[in-house]
Design an enzyme around this catalytic site. Structure first.
Site, PDB file in Angstrom:
ATOM      1  N   TRP A 190       6.360   3.719   8.140  1.00 34.52           N
ATOM      2  CA  TRP A 190       5.975   2.537   7.375  1.00 34.52           C
ATOM      3  C   TRP A 190       7.239   1.817   6.949  1.00 34.52           C
ATOM      4  O   TRP A 190       8.153   2.437   6.415  1.00 34.52           O
ATOM      5  CB  TRP A 190       5.140   2.887   6.125  1.00 34.52           C
ATOM      6  N   GLU A 231       2.089   2.673  10.237  1.00 27.63           N
ATOM      7  CA  GLU A 231       1.220   2.244   9.131  1.00 27.63           C
ATOM      8  C   GLU A 231       1.356   0.758   8.855  1.00 27.63           C
ATOM      9  O   GLU A 231       2.447   0.257   8.598  1.00 27.63           O
ATOM     10  CB  GLU A 231       1.578   3.046   7.866  1.00 27.63           C
ATOM     11  N   LYS A 233       0.302  -2.935   6.813  1.00 23.01           N
ATOM     12  CA  LYS A 233       0.123  -3.350   5.422  1.00 23.01           C
ATOM     13  C   LYS A 233      -0.168  -4.834   5.366  1.00 23.01           C
ATOM     14  O   LYS A 233       0.234  -5.594   6.248  1.00 23.01           O
ATOM     15  CB  LYS A 233       1.389  -3.008   4.632  1.00 23.01           C
ATOM     16  N   ASP A 265      -4.077   2.752   5.541  1.00 22.68           N
ATOM     17  CA  ASP A 265      -3.957   3.061   4.109  1.00 22.68           C
ATOM     18  C   ASP A 265      -5.059   2.281   3.385  1.00 22.68           C
ATOM     19  O   ASP A 265      -5.228   1.075   3.599  1.00 22.68           O
ATOM     20  CB  ASP A 265      -2.562   2.641   3.626  1.00 22.68           C
ATOM     21  N   HIS A 268      -4.246  -1.120   1.869  1.00 20.35           N
ATOM     22  CA  HIS A 268      -3.484  -2.104   2.630  1.00 20.35           C
ATOM     23  C   HIS A 268      -4.312  -3.195   3.294  1.00 20.35           C
ATOM     24  O   HIS A 268      -3.924  -3.735   4.325  1.00 20.35           O
ATOM     25  CB  HIS A 268      -2.628  -1.392   3.681  1.00 20.35           C
ATOM     26  N   HIS A 292      -4.265   7.161   4.948  1.00 17.99           N
ATOM     27  CA  HIS A 292      -3.655   7.318   3.631  1.00 17.99           C
ATOM     28  C   HIS A 292      -4.752   7.012   2.621  1.00 17.99           C
ATOM     29  O   HIS A 292      -5.102   5.854   2.411  1.00 17.99           O
ATOM     30  CB  HIS A 292      -2.479   6.348   3.445  1.00 17.99           C
ATOM     31  N   ASP A 300      -2.691  -3.411  -4.130  1.00 17.37           N
ATOM     32  CA  ASP A 300      -2.324  -2.111  -3.562  1.00 17.37           C
ATOM     33  C   ASP A 300      -1.584  -1.276  -4.612  1.00 17.37           C
ATOM     34  O   ASP A 300      -0.418  -0.958  -4.476  1.00 17.37           O
ATOM     35  CB  ASP A 300      -1.431  -2.363  -2.341  1.00 17.37           C
ATOM     36  N   ASP A 302      -2.025   1.795  -5.749  1.00 19.62           N
ATOM     37  CA  ASP A 302      -1.868   3.240  -5.552  1.00 19.62           C
ATOM     38  C   ASP A 302      -2.266   4.057  -6.767  1.00 19.62           C
ATOM     39  O   ASP A 302      -1.549   4.966  -7.181  1.00 19.62           O
ATOM     40  CB  ASP A 302      -0.430   3.573  -5.106  1.00 19.62           C
ATOM     41  N   ASP A 332      -1.987   9.112  -0.647  1.00 22.61           N
ATOM     42  CA  ASP A 332      -0.877   8.216  -0.975  1.00 22.61           C
ATOM     43  C   ASP A 332      -1.181   7.492  -2.273  1.00 22.61           C
ATOM     44  O   ASP A 332      -1.768   6.410  -2.274  1.00 22.61           O
ATOM     45  CB  ASP A 332      -0.656   7.216   0.179  1.00 22.61           C
TER      46      ASP A 332
HETATM   47  C1  RNT Z   1       3.520   1.722   1.108  1.00 31.31           C
HETATM   48  C2  RNT Z   1       2.861   2.681   2.035  1.00 31.31           C
HETATM   49  C3  RNT Z   1       3.601   3.973   2.260  1.00 31.31           C
HETATM   50  C4  RNT Z   1       4.199   4.539   0.986  1.00 31.31           C
HETATM   51  C5  RNT Z   1       4.712   5.949   1.141  1.00 31.31           C
HETATM   52  C6  RNT Z   1       5.594   6.353  -0.002  1.00 31.31           C
HETATM   53  O1  RNT Z   1       2.715   0.660   0.787  1.00 31.31           O
HETATM   54  O2  RNT Z   1       1.565   2.938   1.607  1.00 31.31           O
HETATM   55  O3  RNT Z   1       2.766   4.872   2.884  1.00 31.31           O
HETATM   56  O4  RNT Z   1       3.298   4.517  -0.071  1.00 31.31           O
HETATM   57  O5  RNT Z   1       5.313   6.118   2.350  1.00 31.31           O
HETATM   58 ZN    ZN Z   2       0.503   4.506   2.637  1.00 31.10          ZN
END
Ligand code: RNT
Ligand code: ZN
Length: 425
Positions: A190, A231, A233, A265, A268, A292, A300, A302, A332
């Site tokens: 990523w 990955e 985004k 993810d 994302h 993720h 986003d 998290d 994640d």
């Molecule tokens: C960032 C991505 C990625 C990170 C990690 C730490 O938006 O989601 O996966 O969160 O690699």
């Molecule tokens: Zn991620």
């Protein structure tokens, strides 16, 4: 207030088993199946995505852990100690997901283009002792050469070469980890690359990224040791208007070659878009997929994963596609505002609950109603299944795996905070 003694757990389970059996679901089998589905638990919840290197980058790639709850792990020993605690409260055997920024170099400055597997030996030894696998991620943020906002897509060849070398070494390390632990290591790329404001030229950087990826992924490794993923985004802090590695970009990329898998993810995509419905589309073309599992709140962000509709929909989709063998489930999220062990355990237990809930679903009855064209029954059954005694099976599973049942694990965290975390000043 601890409600669950052994008798209660057994009684409840026995009743639940009968009810599920009436719907054609074997709860014992579900518990066995649970044991075969590992979740890759991310180390970065334990230290707010800081890492061990003190590399001196000004940006952290548009991702952000907010909060300053005391007790953050500051080195490998603390982080592993905390993960040990978290793992002891999570039923089943899982994997651990680390990042290149968690290299242990014995105090020596080793830049990202110099890392080798020996810098991860302590992680490997720890995992081997526990009999678990490790997954890996190159780190393209929190570094001065990421401050311009562009890494693998950087038109500046010197900067780009640095990151390409980092990515190549990460693959090498991941493959060595996979070999050492005899379990395929997923190496997930990523990159934060993108632009705060409207770019005039969107295509050049995507062409550069494509070439950089081709170069990185050129070397072949044994699939039993290394699985490559990329990955996508939608946007990040400071890359609101343009992200080079967008969904379409990587979707196209993985479709153009059969040795790289896609990582979705949950945070994302557009806020009303969920990743659950994407799973079957991708599995129509690819044999494997990485997820993720995260929880975006308005963006986003998290947040810690919870047992909500989105998490459930993901698990149900995997179950209904019969794809638990094909989908790698990684977590994640990073919350620095609450006890970090609590965050890990809550998020992982929630994910496992969703998986178990999906396995307990009498899916065949839903499919039957659908085949019969009785869509009223399909909807009604979905609703009725929500009241099945899933909690009793979950409690039994926790008890069988020797982890606390119900909220009893919070007492363990309280003690750990008192005895360990509160001493970190
Ligand atoms: C960032 C991505 C990625 C990170 C990690 C730490 O938006 O989601 O996966 O969160 O690699
Ligand atoms: Zn991620």
């Amino acid at each position: 207030m601890y409600l669950y003694n052994k008798d209660r757990i057994e009684q409840d389970y026995k009743a639940a088993k009968e009810i599920y059996a009436a719907y054609g679901v074997d709860t014992d089998r579900v518990m066995e199946e649970m044991k075969t589905i590992p979740v890759s638990i991310h180390c970065w919840q334990g230290d707010d995505v800081v890492g061990f290197e003190n590399a001196g980058g000004t940006s952290s790639g548009g991702i952000m852990a907010t909060g300053n709850y005391p007790g953050r792990a500051r080195n490998g020993d603390e982080l592993r100690q905390d993960m040990d605690k978290a793992l002891s409260l999570i039923p089943g055997k899982h994997r651990v997901n680390i990042h290149a920024m968690y290299a242990e170099t014995g105090g020596k400055k080793v830049d990202r283009d110099e890392i080798t597997v020996e810098h991860f030996q302590r992680w490997i030894d720890w995992a081997r002792e526990k009999g678990i696998g490790i997954d890996f991620n190159p780190t393209f943020f929190a570094h001065p050469l990421a401050d311009s906002g562009y890494t693998l897509s950087n038109p500046d060849e010197k900067i780009r070469k640095f990151w390409i070398e980092h990515a190549k070494r990460s693959r090498e390390i991941a493959a060595a980890i996979g070999k050492a632990l005899n379990s395929p290591c997923v190496n997930n790329i990523w990159i934060p690359d993108g632009s705060k404001d409207l770019p005039a030229d969107r295509i050049t950087k995507r062409q550069i990224l494509k070439e950089a990826l081709d170069e990185i992924l050129d070397k072949k490794y044994d699939r039993n040791f290394l699985v490559d993923s990329v990955e996508s985004k939608l946007f990040g802090i400071g890359s609101e208007s343009y992200v080079v590695g967008s969904h379409e970009f990587y979707m196209g990329y993985v479709m153009s070659r059969d040795d790289v898998i896609l990582c979705l993810d949950a945070g994302h995509f557009h806020p009303t878009e969920t990743i659950a419905d994407k799973i079957s589309s991708i599995l129509a073309f690819k044999d494997e997929l990485l997820l993720h599992v995260s929880r975006g709140v308005r963006w986003d962000s998290d947040h810690v994963v919870i047992f909500n509709d989105d998490t459930l929909a993901i698990a149900q989709e995997i179950k209904r596609c019969d794809a638990y063998r094909k989908v790698h489930i990684a977590l994640d999220f990073f919350d620095a505002s609450i006890n970090r062990i609590t965050a890990w355990v809550t998020g992982t237990r929630a994910t496992l609950k969703a998986i178990m809930y999906s396995l307990l679903e009498p899916t065949h009855l839903l499919v039957e109603a659908e085949k019969d064209g009785n869509l009223g029954n399909r909807l009604a059954l979905m609703e009725e299944f929500k009241a099945l005694p899933f909690g009793a099976v979950w409690n039994k599973y926790c008890a069988e795996n020797n982890v606390p049942v119900g909220s009893a694990w919070l007492e363990e965290v309280r003690k750990y905070e008192e005895e360990v975390l509160s001493l970190r000043k």
